[in-house]
Scaffold this active site. Sequence first.
Site, short mmCIF file in Angstrom:
data_model
loop_
_atom_site.label_atom_id
_atom_site.label_comp_id
_atom_site.label_asym_id
_atom_site.label_seq_id
_atom_site.Cartn_x
_atom_site.Cartn_y
_atom_site.Cartn_z
N HIS A 26 -9.71 2.23 1.13
CA HIS A 26 -8.27 2.02 0.96
C HIS A 26 -8.01 1.57 -0.47
O HIS A 26 -8.40 0.47 -0.87
CB HIS A 26 -7.80 0.97 1.96
CG HIS A 26 -6.31 0.88 2.09
ND1 HIS A 26 -5.43 1.44 1.18
CD2 HIS A 26 -5.53 0.28 3.04
CE1 HIS A 26 -4.20 1.20 1.56
NE2 HIS A 26 -4.22 0.50 2.68
N HIS A 79 -1.97 8.01 6.67
CA HIS A 79 -2.29 6.73 6.02
C HIS A 79 -3.68 6.30 6.50
O HIS A 79 -4.50 5.89 5.69
CB HIS A 79 -1.22 5.71 6.36
CG HIS A 79 -1.37 4.41 5.64
ND1 HIS A 79 -1.43 4.32 4.27
CD2 HIS A 79 -1.48 3.13 6.10
CE1 HIS A 79 -1.55 3.05 3.90
NE2 HIS A 79 -1.59 2.31 5.00
N CYS A 108 0.80 -1.22 0.00
CA CYS A 108 0.00 0.00 0.00
C CYS A 108 0.84 1.27 0.00
O CYS A 108 0.30 2.38 0.02
CB CYS A 108 -0.96 -0.02 1.18
SG CYS A 108 -2.06 -1.46 1.14
N GLU A 149 0.19 4.96 13.96
CA GLU A 149 0.47 6.19 13.21
C GLU A 149 0.32 7.40 14.12
O GLU A 149 1.07 8.38 14.00
CB GLU A 149 -0.45 6.31 12.00
CG GLU A 149 -0.05 7.46 11.09
CD GLU A 149 -0.78 7.48 9.76
OE1 GLU A 149 -0.37 8.24 8.86
OE2 GLU A 149 -1.78 6.75 9.60
N PHE A 191 1.76 -3.71 3.96
CA PHE A 191 2.17 -5.06 4.32
C PHE A 191 3.61 -5.29 3.84
O PHE A 191 3.98 -4.87 2.75
CB PHE A 191 1.26 -6.10 3.67
CG PHE A 191 -0.07 -6.30 4.36
CD1 PHE A 191 -0.49 -5.49 5.39
CD2 PHE A 191 -0.91 -7.33 3.95
CE1 PHE A 191 -1.72 -5.68 6.00
CE2 PHE A 191 -2.14 -7.54 4.55
CZ PHE A 191 -2.55 -6.72 5.59
N LYS A 244 -9.12 8.24 3.53
CA LYS A 244 -9.66 6.88 3.37
C LYS A 244 -11.04 6.76 4.02
O LYS A 244 -11.79 5.82 3.72
CB LYS A 244 -8.71 5.84 3.95
CG LYS A 244 -7.43 5.67 3.15
CD LYS A 244 -6.55 4.57 3.74
CE LYS A 244 -5.28 4.36 2.95
NZ LYS A 244 -4.32 5.48 3.12
#
Length: 414
Positions: free
Chosen positions: A339, A302, A163, A313, A398, A334
């Site tokens: 996402h 994010h 991502c 975060e 990831f 988002k």
Amino acid sequence: MSRRVVVTGLGMVTPLGLDSQATWDALLAGRSGVGLVTQFEDERFGDVVAAEVKDFDPTEFMQRKEARRADRFTQLAFVAADEALRQADYETPEDDGHRVATIIGTAVGGVLSLTREGEVLRERGPNRVSPFLMTQMLPDMASGQLSIRLGAKGVNFSVTSACASGADAIGVGAAMIRRGEVDVAVAGGTEAAISPLVVAGFAAAKALTESRDPETASRPFDLNRDGFVIGEGAGVLLLEDEEHALARGAPVLAELAGYGATSDAFHVTQPAENASGAVLAMQAALEDAGATPDDIDYLNAHGTSTPLNDRFETLAAKRVFGEYAYTLPMSSTKSAMGHLLGAAGAVEAAISVLALQHSAIPPTIHYETPDPDCDLDYVPNTARSAPLRAVMTNAFGFGGHNSSLVFRQHARST
């Protein structure tokens, strides 16, 4: 001496609209692009919440033959790139195409074509598999086909860092310009992976929300968040060497001042427990930009709406910005568009540039219940006007990927 990199065009295709203006207007209005999935029907799943690009007909943007031979992730990239180039008033020179790079990130690539042709193989045999499968499914096909479309003869490749792919593609493109390898980079990210296989995989990994209500499913930093909403889309920036852009009279939207990327080296899906990788990426982007923490006026998070990401975060922001973190506006778009996986970092980079241009901060919508572990200013539910000098945007993925970009006002764009 390192060259300065500026943004002269941007394009987006998102669950909120088929271009950047529609997306930006919807963000500021607090509208959501999340709904129940329409791209597949499978009663085993029940209702599936997703953020789909709506009313997208690729033949409105490219020839029917061209569209038929390209996977949806490539089609979306074409449209976003076309918008970016139109805005920048840029065409690749025939005698200088080797100075133009094409770098488009994706996490998954042509999974829709792959799964479709897998069914063809199973049901109808190997002789019925499409001859276009390989040029539809390979992750580099968005960049490869786009370079052909543009006549861009510099390097073309895909960046795949989950991502963070779109953000890393932009960062790599900027680095190539700084080093003098190219003058222009068409850089961004694209994704179209809303399929039964991908949804089942993310659900099995406990990454997706279990909510069936589109109005509450994507709720970053909220106490009751339980996973992300899968989305699709594309974002592309036209990056140029500053002198190259000014010499041709290009509209300069912002400067891409800093890029930092690190690895957690901790776990394939979970962030490091002390947020160390994210902290280092954010600090590296600041250092690259020659900026201090208090130079940043807005942090585009994010903010996936997963329990771990949002908590860590938040911790990373506190470690990087100190007490200033409590007054620094930080929001997750988002919440409105889900996402977008490998496209997320690129779309959010484009949003960051628009925030600078319009002195406006898009909100985190669907925010209702504060989380004691997430106690910063997430610009809840309503957009905010504010003078912005510099914006940071984060993208994590990831595999332990962490990427941060810093954009700032350009002296000749104010």
